[in-house]
Design a protein around this motif. Structure first.
Motif, PDB file in Angstrom:
ATOM      1  N   VAL A  83       3.427  13.585   4.462  1.00 36.93           N
ATOM      2  CA  VAL A  83       2.248  13.393   3.605  1.00 36.93           C
ATOM      3  C   VAL A  83       2.548  13.878   2.193  1.00 36.93           C
ATOM      4  CG1 VAL A  83      -0.192  13.966   3.226  1.00 36.93           C
ATOM      5  CG2 VAL A  83       0.697  13.869   5.555  1.00 36.93           C
ATOM      6  N   VAL A  84       2.190  13.048   1.216  1.00 40.90           N
ATOM      7  CA  VAL A  84       2.222  13.482  -0.186  1.00 40.90           C
ATOM      8  C   VAL A  84       0.773  13.481  -0.672  1.00 40.90           C
ATOM      9  CG1 VAL A  84       2.996  12.878  -2.521  1.00 40.90           C
ATOM     10  CG2 VAL A  84       4.562  12.617  -0.573  1.00 40.90           C
ATOM     11  N   ASP A  85       0.379  14.552  -1.331  1.00 42.21           N
ATOM     12  CA  ASP A  85      -0.973  14.673  -1.875  1.00 42.21           C
ATOM     13  C   ASP A  85      -1.296  13.429  -2.726  1.00 42.21           C
ATOM     14  OD1 ASP A  85      -2.808  17.421  -2.993  1.00 42.21           O
ATOM     15  OD2 ASP A  85      -3.099  15.402  -3.762  1.00 42.21           O
ATOM     16  N   ARG A  89       1.324  10.795  -5.512  1.00 37.10           N
ATOM     17  CA  ARG A  89       2.058   9.672  -4.909  1.00 37.10           C
ATOM     18  C   ARG A  89       2.689   8.766  -5.972  1.00 37.10           C
ATOM     19  NH1 ARG A  89      -2.326   8.574  -0.040  1.00 37.10           N
ATOM     20  NH2 ARG A  89      -2.047  10.664   0.824  1.00 37.10           N
ATOM     21  N   ASN A  90       3.626   7.938  -5.535  1.00 36.52           N
ATOM     22  CA  ASN A  90       4.325   6.975  -6.411  1.00 36.52           C
ATOM     23  C   ASN A  90       5.149   7.632  -7.512  1.00 36.52           C
ATOM     24  OD1 ASN A  90       3.279   4.774  -4.978  1.00 36.52           O
ATOM     25  ND2 ASN A  90       1.355   4.947  -6.099  1.00 36.52           N
ATOM     26  N   LYS A  91       5.640   8.809  -7.229  1.00 32.97           N
ATOM     27  CA  LYS A  91       6.513   9.497  -8.188  1.00 32.97           C
ATOM     28  C   LYS A  91       7.865   9.824  -7.548  1.00 32.97           C
ATOM     29  CE  LYS A  91       2.520  11.948 -10.203  1.00 32.97           C
ATOM     30  NZ  LYS A  91       2.151  10.926 -11.166  1.00 32.97           N
ATOM     31  N   GLY A  92       8.106   9.269  -6.378  1.00 34.10           N
ATOM     32  CA  GLY A  92       9.393   9.501  -5.713  1.00 34.10           C
ATOM     33  C   GLY A  92       9.412  10.720  -4.798  1.00 34.10           C
ATOM     34  N   ILE A  93       8.281  11.425  -4.683  1.00 32.36           N
ATOM     35  CA  ILE A  93       8.275  12.661  -3.878  1.00 32.36           C
ATOM     36  C   ILE A  93       8.413  12.353  -2.377  1.00 32.36           C
ATOM     37  CG2 ILE A  93       6.869  14.676  -3.212  1.00 32.36           C
ATOM     38  CD1 ILE A  93       5.787  14.582  -6.149  1.00 32.36           C
ATOM     39  N   GLY A  94       7.706  11.311  -1.916  1.00 34.85           N
ATOM     40  CA  GLY A  94       7.801  10.931  -0.497  1.00 34.85           C
ATOM     41  C   GLY A  94       9.235  10.552  -0.133  1.00 34.85           C
ATOM     42  N   THR A  95       9.886   9.809  -1.025  1.00 38.53           N
ATOM     43  CA  THR A  95      11.280   9.400  -0.778  1.00 38.53           C
ATOM     44  C   THR A  95      12.176  10.634  -0.651  1.00 38.53           C
ATOM     45  OG1 THR A  95      10.910   7.370  -2.032  1.00 38.53           O
ATOM     46  CG2 THR A  95      13.205   8.040  -1.721  1.00 38.53           C
ATOM     47  N   THR A  96      12.023  11.570  -1.581  1.00 40.57           N
ATOM     48  CA  THR A  96      12.849  12.784  -1.541  1.00 40.57           C
ATOM     49  C   THR A  96      12.580  13.584  -0.263  1.00 40.57           C
ATOM     50  OG1 THR A  96      12.635  12.876  -3.927  1.00 40.57           O
ATOM     51  CG2 THR A  96      13.503  14.842  -2.879  1.00 40.57           C
ATOM     52  N   ARG A 122      -2.362  -0.092  10.492  1.00 45.49           N
ATOM     53  CA  ARG A 122      -3.238  -0.372   9.346  1.00 45.49           C
ATOM     54  C   ARG A 122      -2.726   0.262   8.061  1.00 45.49           C
ATOM     55  NH1 ARG A 122      -6.362   4.518   9.824  1.00 45.49           N
ATOM     56  NH2 ARG A 122      -6.389   5.110  12.016  1.00 45.49           N
ATOM     57  N   ASN A 123      -1.617   0.980   8.143  1.00 48.20           N
ATOM     58  CA  ASN A 123      -1.078   1.678   6.980  1.00 48.20           C
ATOM     59  C   ASN A 123       0.020   0.825   6.317  1.00 48.20           C
ATOM     60  OD1 ASN A 123      -0.364   3.594   5.135  1.00 48.20           O
ATOM     61  ND2 ASN A 123       0.098   5.210   6.628  1.00 48.20           N
ATOM     62  N   ALA A 124      -0.431  -0.294   5.711  1.00 46.19           N
ATOM     63  CA  ALA A 124       0.516  -1.258   5.138  1.00 46.19           C
ATOM     64  C   ALA A 124       1.425  -0.601   4.096  1.00 46.19           C
ATOM     65  CB  ALA A 124      -0.248  -2.420   4.513  1.00 46.19           C
ATOM     66  N   GLU A 131      10.312   0.729   5.263  1.00 46.60           N
ATOM     67  CA  GLU A 131      11.262  -0.397   5.286  1.00 46.60           C
ATOM     68  C   GLU A 131      12.178  -0.351   4.063  1.00 46.60           C
ATOM     69  OE1 GLU A 131       9.203  -3.735   8.136  1.00 46.60           O
ATOM     70  OE2 GLU A 131       8.705  -3.829   6.008  1.00 46.60           O
ATOM     71  N   ARG A 132      11.617   0.030   2.933  1.00 45.14           N
ATOM     72  CA  ARG A 132      12.448   0.156   1.722  1.00 45.14           C
ATOM     73  C   ARG A 132      13.531   1.224   1.912  1.00 45.14           C
ATOM     74  NH1 ARG A 132      12.164   3.676  -2.378  1.00 45.14           N
ATOM     75  NH2 ARG A 132      10.083   4.380  -1.814  1.00 45.14           N
ATOM     76  N   LEU A 133      13.224   2.209   2.745  1.00 45.64           N
ATOM     77  CA  LEU A 133      14.182   3.302   2.942  1.00 45.64           C
ATOM     78  C   LEU A 133      15.126   3.046   4.132  1.00 45.64           C
ATOM     79  CD1 LEU A 133      11.746   6.152   1.993  1.00 45.64           C
ATOM     80  CD2 LEU A 133      13.778   5.435   0.743  1.00 45.64           C
TER      81      LEU A 133
HETATM   82  C1  LIG Z   1       3.667   7.197   2.484  1.00 43.66           C
HETATM   83  C2  LIG Z   1       3.763   8.345   1.464  1.00 43.66           C
HETATM   84  C3  LIG Z   1       4.331   9.566   2.169  1.00 43.66           C
HETATM   85  C4  LIG Z   1       4.703   7.930   0.337  1.00 43.66           C
HETATM   86  O1  LIG Z   1       4.817   9.037  -0.567  1.00 43.66           O
HETATM   87  P1  LIG Z   1       5.094   8.807  -2.139  1.00 43.66           P
HETATM   88  O2  LIG Z   1       5.401  10.107  -2.729  1.00 43.66           O
HETATM   89  O3  LIG Z   1       4.014   8.002  -2.729  1.00 43.66           O
HETATM   90  O4  LIG Z   1       6.418   7.932  -2.014  1.00 43.66           O
HETATM   91  P2  LIG Z   1       7.375   7.489  -3.218  1.00 43.66           P
HETATM   92  O5  LIG Z   1       6.760   7.806  -4.532  1.00 43.66           O
HETATM   93  O6  LIG Z   1       8.733   8.015  -2.947  1.00 43.66           O
HETATM   94  O7  LIG Z   1       7.420   5.938  -2.989  1.00 43.66           O
HETATM   95  C5  LIG Z   1       6.210   5.197  -3.083  1.00 43.66           C
HETATM   96  C6  LIG Z   1       6.387   4.007  -4.042  1.00 43.66           C
HETATM   97  O8  LIG Z   1       6.500   4.501  -5.344  1.00 43.66           O
HETATM   98  C7  LIG Z   1       7.613   3.914  -5.979  1.00 43.66           C
HETATM   99  N1  LIG Z   1       8.248   4.964  -6.789  1.00 43.66           N
HETATM  100  C8  LIG Z   1       9.152   5.846  -6.393  1.00 43.66           C
HETATM  101  N2  LIG Z   1       9.507   6.654  -7.413  1.00 43.66           N
HETATM  102  C9  LIG Z   1       8.776   6.270  -8.465  1.00 43.66           C
HETATM  103  C10 LIG Z   1       8.662   6.720  -9.789  1.00 43.66           C
HETATM  104  N3  LIG Z   1       9.412   7.736 -10.268  1.00 43.66           N
HETATM  105  N4  LIG Z   1       7.781   6.103 -10.600  1.00 43.66           N
HETATM  106  C11 LIG Z   1       7.040   5.081 -10.148  1.00 43.66           C
HETATM  107  N5  LIG Z   1       7.090   4.595  -8.886  1.00 43.66           N
HETATM  108  C12 LIG Z   1       7.951   5.190  -8.067  1.00 43.66           C
HETATM  109  C13 LIG Z   1       8.537   3.458  -4.902  1.00 43.66           C
HETATM  110  O9  LIG Z   1       9.205   2.282  -5.273  1.00 43.66           O
HETATM  111  C14 LIG Z   1       7.635   3.254  -3.724  1.00 43.66           C
HETATM  112  O10 LIG Z   1       7.287   1.922  -3.514  1.00 43.66           O
HETATM  113  P3  LIG Z   1       7.117   1.376  -1.990  1.00 43.66           P
HETATM  114  O11 LIG Z   1       6.188   2.306  -1.269  1.00 43.66           O
HETATM  115  O12 LIG Z   1       6.566   0.013  -2.134  1.00 43.66           O
HETATM  116  O13 LIG Z   1       8.458   1.410  -1.385  1.00 43.66           O
HETATM  117  C15 LIG Z   1       2.388   8.648   0.837  1.00 43.66           C
HETATM  118  O14 LIG Z   1       1.817   7.456   0.368  1.00 43.66           O
HETATM  119  C16 LIG Z   1       1.406   9.316   1.781  1.00 43.66           C
HETATM  120  O15 LIG Z   1       1.378  10.521   1.905  1.00 43.66           O
HETATM  121  N6  LIG Z   1       0.573   8.503   2.455  1.00 43.66           N
HETATM  122  C17 LIG Z   1      -0.415   9.033   3.390  1.00 43.66           C
HETATM  123  C18 LIG Z   1       0.247   9.593   4.606  1.00 43.66           C
HETATM  124  C19 LIG Z   1       1.048   8.542   5.313  1.00 43.66           C
HETATM  125  O16 LIG Z   1       0.787   7.346   5.269  1.00 43.66           O
HETATM  126  N7  LIG Z   1       2.058   9.002   6.033  1.00 43.66           N
HETATM  127  C20 LIG Z   1       2.849   8.142   6.850  1.00 43.66           C
HETATM  128  C21 LIG Z   1       4.201   8.117   6.363  1.00 43.66           C
HETATM  129  S1  LIG Z   1       5.128   6.994   7.342  1.00 43.66           S
END
Ligand SMILES: CC(C)(COP(=O)(O)OP(=O)(O)OC[C@H]1O[C@@H](n2cnc3c(N)ncnc32)[C@H](O)[C@@H]1OP(=O)(O)O)[C@@H](O)C(=O)NCCC(=O)NCCS
Length: 285
Positions: A83-85, A89-96, A122-124, A131-133
């Motif tokens: 989970v990312v707050d 989100r969308n800052k690369g934290i989830g990927t890291t 339902r969590n598209a 899948e990207r990872l």
């Molecule tokens: C799923 C989740 C963990 C992703 O975390 P996140 O920090 O948003 O993930 P990232 O930022 O690394 O990646 C998200 C998107 O941002 C984009 N992104 C990554 N770094 C970026 C940056 N520096 N600037 C802009 N966009 C960026 C990525 O391309 C990615 O796109 P994609 O999801 O279509 O592949 C988060 O949305 C979340 O907590 N969701 C609710 C809980 C959940 O669904 N958990 C289940 C996980 S399987």
């Protein structure tokens, strides 16, 4: 870009970890702080907290959390919760966090063959994220809810409370889901916790099933049933389990490969209320 540090949580961070954990949709049912604390304490005792739990921290603030688990009997490392707050989100934290989790899992067991992650259908957003990872969707786990009434007229199975010395036999049964794969340690933990039953065929005394009943924290009057069975005895085992349930409703999680059991549940009026995709990625050697 703001620097993100990924590290194990400290013992003082239990509440802030839970807070961020609660901002996602990690479980179908929300986990209470008490239940979360039991999980935290057990992980602390087992050494998983420093080796497999992770926080992503920006300027001393926890902005993301991951809970990982090794399924040794399958050779899989599971990113169990991620989970990312919302604000981060969308800052690369989830990927890291996910990549650091993979490293932590491999460090814990260098012989892993796969990483796995479960994603709700339902969590598209999360589906495209995994899948990207490099993860590929491979199967489906269905949550089925229904009335806890057994339709078996006469049980061919004898049902006894599970004991620790049943464990070696129970290890050979097929589990309901991938996460239901149990090793010796997990079975011991389950059996010590109570509400576990072993089913034997009456005529041969052969062990054909194991079930664990847990009261659902969220839905009053519901019991969550996990089970494992010997090939050919699945339907009898789940029906025998329903006989032990004292609540009105029953909840099962069943992987799609158990087609005969799913067919039985649907015929008995059970309904799907949730489904989770299993995404898997091979560990590069
Ligand atoms: C799923 C989740 C963990 C992703 O975390 P996140 O920090 O948003 O993930 P990232 O930022 O690394 O990646 C998200 C998107 O941002 C984009 N992104 C990554 N770094 C970026 C940056 N520096 N600037 C802009 N966009 C960026 C990525 O391309 C990615 O796109 P994609 O999801 O279509 O592949 C988060 O949305 C979340 O907590 N969701 C609710 C809980 C959940 O669904 N958990 C289940 C996980 S399987």
């Amino acid at each position: 870009m703001t620097e993100t540090i990924v590290r194990p949580p400290t013992l003082e961070e239990r509440s802030s970890f839970y807070e961020v954990y609660g901002t996602g949709i990690p479980n179908v049912d929300t986990l209470t702080f008490d239940a979360f604390s039991r999980w935290w304490n057990r992980s602390k005792v087992q050494g998983d907290l420093p080796s497999l739990w992770r926080v992503a921290v920006v300027k001393d603030k926890i902005v993301g959390v991951a809970i990982n688990a090794v399924l040794d009997s399958l050779g899989w490392g599971a990113i169990w919760e991620l989970v990312v707050d919302k604000d981060w989100r969308n800052k690369g934290i989830g990927t890291t966090l996910l990549q650091e989790s993979e490293q932590a899992l491999l460090k814990r067991n260098p012989n892993l063959t796969h990483f796995v992650i479960g994603v709700k259908i339902r969590n598209a957003r999360a589906i495209s994220f995994v899948e990207r990872l490099g993860y590929g969707i491979q199967s489906l786990v269905l949550r089925l809810d229904g009335e806890a009434t057994s339709t078996l007229k006469e049980l061919d199975l004898e049902v006894n409370i599970a004991r620790l010395d049943d464990i070696p036999t129970l290890l050979h049964l097929n589990p309901d889901t991938y996460w239901g794969h149990r090793d010796h340690k997990m079975l011991e933990y389950s059996i010590r916790g109570g509400n576990c039953y072993v089913m034997r065929e009456k005529s041969s005394h052969m062990v054909v099933g194991f079930v664990r009943l847990e009261y659902d924290q969220e839905q009053q009057d519901s019991t969550v049933i996990s089970f494992s069975y010997r090939d050919g005895y699945g339907v009898e085992v789940v029906d025998a389990a329903l006989n032990e349930v004292t609540t009105k409703n029953a909840i099962f999680w069943v992987q799609d490969r158990h087609e005969d059991i799913l067919d039985h549940f649907y015929a008995e009026g059970f309904q799907r209320v949730e489904a989770e995709l299993l995404a898997r990625k091979r560990v590069r050697s």
